[in-house]
Write an enzyme that holds these catalytic residues in place. Structure first.
Site, mmCIF file in Angstrom:
data_model
loop_
_atom_site.group_PDB
_atom_site.id
_atom_site.type_symbol
_atom_site.label_atom_id
_atom_site.label_comp_id
_atom_site.label_asym_id
_atom_site.label_seq_id
_atom_site.Cartn_x
_atom_site.Cartn_y
_atom_site.Cartn_z
ATOM 1 N N ARG A 106 31.217 1.847 68.044
ATOM 2 C CA ARG A 106 30.696 2.649 66.918
ATOM 3 C C ARG A 106 29.606 1.775 66.343
ATOM 4 O O ARG A 106 29.862 0.700 65.813
ATOM 5 C CB ARG A 106 31.814 2.921 65.903
ATOM 6 C CG ARG A 106 31.354 3.464 64.558
ATOM 7 C CD ARG A 106 30.798 4.869 64.687
ATOM 8 N NE ARG A 106 30.400 5.396 63.373
ATOM 9 C CZ ARG A 106 29.130 5.431 62.966
ATOM 10 N NH1 ARG A 106 28.151 4.951 63.718
ATOM 11 N NH2 ARG A 106 28.850 5.952 61.792
ATOM 12 N N HIS B 71 26.219 0.393 61.149
ATOM 13 C CA HIS B 71 25.913 1.428 60.148
ATOM 14 C C HIS B 71 26.493 1.019 58.805
ATOM 15 O O HIS B 71 27.235 0.037 58.706
ATOM 16 C CB HIS B 71 26.498 2.773 60.589
ATOM 17 C CG HIS B 71 28.005 2.795 60.604
ATOM 18 N ND1 HIS B 71 28.748 2.209 61.611
ATOM 19 C CD2 HIS B 71 28.915 3.288 59.726
ATOM 20 C CE1 HIS B 71 30.037 2.368 61.362
ATOM 21 N NE2 HIS B 71 30.165 3.014 60.211
ATOM 22 N N HIS C 148 27.774 2.988 54.760
ATOM 23 C CA HIS C 148 28.028 4.237 54.034
ATOM 24 C C HIS C 148 27.525 4.052 52.608
ATOM 25 O O HIS C 148 28.000 3.165 51.886
ATOM 26 C CB HIS C 148 29.515 4.580 54.035
ATOM 27 C CG HIS C 148 30.089 4.646 55.419
ATOM 28 N ND1 HIS C 148 29.858 5.714 56.256
ATOM 29 C CD2 HIS C 148 30.806 3.759 56.136
ATOM 30 C CE1 HIS C 148 30.440 5.484 57.419
ATOM 31 N NE2 HIS C 148 31.025 4.303 57.377
ATOM 32 N N GLU D 147 34.959 2.193 53.239
ATOM 33 C CA GLU D 147 35.662 2.663 54.444
ATOM 34 C C GLU D 147 36.984 1.925 54.617
ATOM 35 O O GLU D 147 37.046 0.698 54.530
ATOM 36 C CB GLU D 147 34.779 2.431 55.678
ATOM 37 C CG GLU D 147 35.502 2.754 56.992
ATOM 38 C CD GLU D 147 34.586 2.653 58.201
ATOM 39 O OE1 GLU D 147 33.429 3.111 58.105
ATOM 40 O OE2 GLU D 147 35.022 2.102 59.231
ATOM 41 N N HIS E 120 28.494 -2.498 58.920
ATOM 42 C CA HIS E 120 29.603 -2.833 59.817
ATOM 43 C C HIS E 120 29.447 -2.162 61.173
ATOM 44 O O HIS E 120 28.620 -1.258 61.349
ATOM 45 C CB HIS E 120 30.952 -2.472 59.175
ATOM 46 C CG HIS E 120 31.061 -1.045 58.733
ATOM 47 N ND1 HIS E 120 30.559 -0.592 57.531
ATOM 48 C CD2 HIS E 120 31.610 0.031 59.337
ATOM 49 C CE1 HIS E 120 30.803 0.693 57.407
ATOM 50 N NE2 HIS E 120 31.437 1.119 58.488
ATOM 51 N N GLU F 24 28.092 13.850 54.873
ATOM 52 C CA GLU F 24 26.802 14.542 54.820
ATOM 53 C C GLU F 24 25.787 13.818 53.949
ATOM 54 O O GLU F 24 24.590 13.989 54.116
ATOM 55 C CB GLU F 24 26.967 16.009 54.395
ATOM 56 C CG GLU F 24 27.538 16.268 53.031
ATOM 57 C CD GLU F 24 29.059 16.326 53.030
ATOM 58 O OE1 GLU F 24 29.692 15.466 53.685
ATOM 59 O OE2 GLU F 24 29.608 17.207 52.363
HETATM 60 FE FE LIG Z 1 31.820 3.182 58.966
#
Ligand SMILES: [Fe+2]
Ligand SMILES: [Fe+2]
Length: 392
Positions: free
Chosen positions: A102, A105, A107, A112, A151, A174
């Site tokens: 993953r 990125h 947020h 998270e 992360h 979103e």
């Molecule tokens: Fe994340």
């Protein structure tokens, strides 16, 4: 509060006062409806204050969704878009193939959290002070990355990894996920050349859009050194071994509860792992300070919630299904079927608060309870004297 709800509040207090004073006079036959009618006359303007919307559906089958599916993994979301009642907590059920990444990125609007169900996940996180952290997570472990900290995740096991992410904002997806390839793919090449020190020919080969989940190689050395070599690493652990902590034992099962006290970097959530023996009952209770978001790992249970004004709703849950219980709503969990039930719950407060019906009753005088329920003292004496938790 709008004027309608003000009126409702005044009405319900008036109703209670009316009923209480009549009962106090021992005039059981006097019509309580008289007090209610008077209250209606005084307060009812246009709308019937006795009418309330039914309790919305509080069940979501996250694993039954298709979600995002790629070559190296998949992700199924439960944000306000898919599960509207859950405004303050969102979830993602993510799977990574061996080596699957993953990508890097952050947020923008949410922290998270995650609970690992299978596989072994390597994570990297960067804090604003420049301190990185690398950790390895096994089943039963949880992580917490503060809002905005960059992360990445990789499955370093030879089996598929499955973990459930939780976010402390139902809108996280979103409005708030920022991936490194999305950013690089939408930045002028001449800026990338200067900022990253790469040739224009190399910059031309960089991804043009978000990759999200991509195949990767399991490193031969774990953990690998950082790109910058020796760096001061974070002294504030992102990892907590929830499945390994000492449980609170009850006759019908156990609970493991982690708040910010035990897991200080986690400043916004409480995690609870719960186990119910076949036939067990998680007793009637509510949480004064937080919503509860449950994910069922194994076994089946029936959850009943109570939303005041004569409203209650029951739903049955099994593996891969989510329940959302609004802050302050009464609820209980009845284990059903032969297999024990295991689930985790996420609360949107770093402090755990619960009031159970047994604890509440035990803290009241017998005469008050006898009058409240119309019971004899003999019957009142049979009521529980302390928190029961999970009843066998
Ligand atoms: Fe994340
Ligand atoms: Fe609860």
């Amino acid at each position: 509060m709008n004027s309608d709800s003000n009126r409702k509040d005044r009405l319900s207090r008036r109703d209670l006062l009316g009923a209480a004073s009549l009962a106090g006079l021992g005039a059981a036959m006097l019509p309580v409806s008289t007090a209610r009618a008077q209250a209606h006359q005084t307060y009812q303007v246009g709308k019937d204050p006795g009418k309330h919307e039914p309790i919305p559906d509080f069940k979501f089958d996250i694993e039954a969704q298709t979600g995002w599916v790629g070559e190296a993994g998949s992700a199924k979301e439960a944000t306000v878009e898919e599960f509207p009642p859950s405004q303050n907590i969102a979830g993602v059920s993510m799977r990574l193939k061996p080596g699957g990444i993953r990508e890097l990125h952050w947020h923008a609007i949410a922290a998270e959290w995650a609970f690992v169900i299978s596989g072994r996940i390597l994570t990297t996180v960067i804090a604003p002070n420049g301190e990185p952290a690398t950790d390895i997570f096994d089943p039963g472990d949880i992580w917490y990355f503060p809002k905005g900290h960059g992360h990445a995740l990789q499955n370093i096991s030879n089996e598929e990894a499955h973990f459930v992410l939780g976010f402390d904002d139902g809108h996280f997806s979103e409005f708030g996920t920022f991936s490194i390839t999305d950013w690089v793919g939408h930045t002028p090449p001449e800026v990338l050349t200067r900022n990253l020190g790469l040739s224009s020919a190399t910059v031309a080969t960089l991804p043009k859009k978000e990759l999200y989940i991509l195949p990767g190689r399991i490193p031969s050395t774990i953990p690998e050194p950082y790109l910058a070599g020796d760096l001061e690493t974070s002294q504030n652990p992102h990892k907590f071994r929830l499945g390994k902590m000492r449980p609170i034992e009850f006759p019908g099962g156990w609970e493991r509860i982690v708040t910010s006290k035990e897991f200080p970097i986690n400043t916004t959530l409480t995690s609870v792992l719960q186990y119910l023996e076949p036939g067990a009952l998680r007793e009637m209770h509510w949480h004064p300070n937080a919503d509860e978001w449950q994910y069922y790992i194994s076994g089946r249970s029936r959850v009943t919630i109570f939303g005041a004004h004569g409203r209650s709703r029951t739903e049955e849950f099994g593996p891969g299904q989510i329940a959302f219980i609004q802050q302050g709503f009464g609820h209980l969990v009845e284990q059903v079927g032969p297999e024990p039930t295991k689930f985790f719950a996420l609360f949107n407060s770093p402090v755990f608060e619960e009031i159970s019906i047994s604890k509440w009753l035990a803290g009241n005088p017998a005469s008050l309870i006898a009058d409240n329920f119309g019971l004899s003292y003999d019957e009142v004496r049979r009521l529980p004297k302390k928190t029961l938790g999970i009843i066998k």
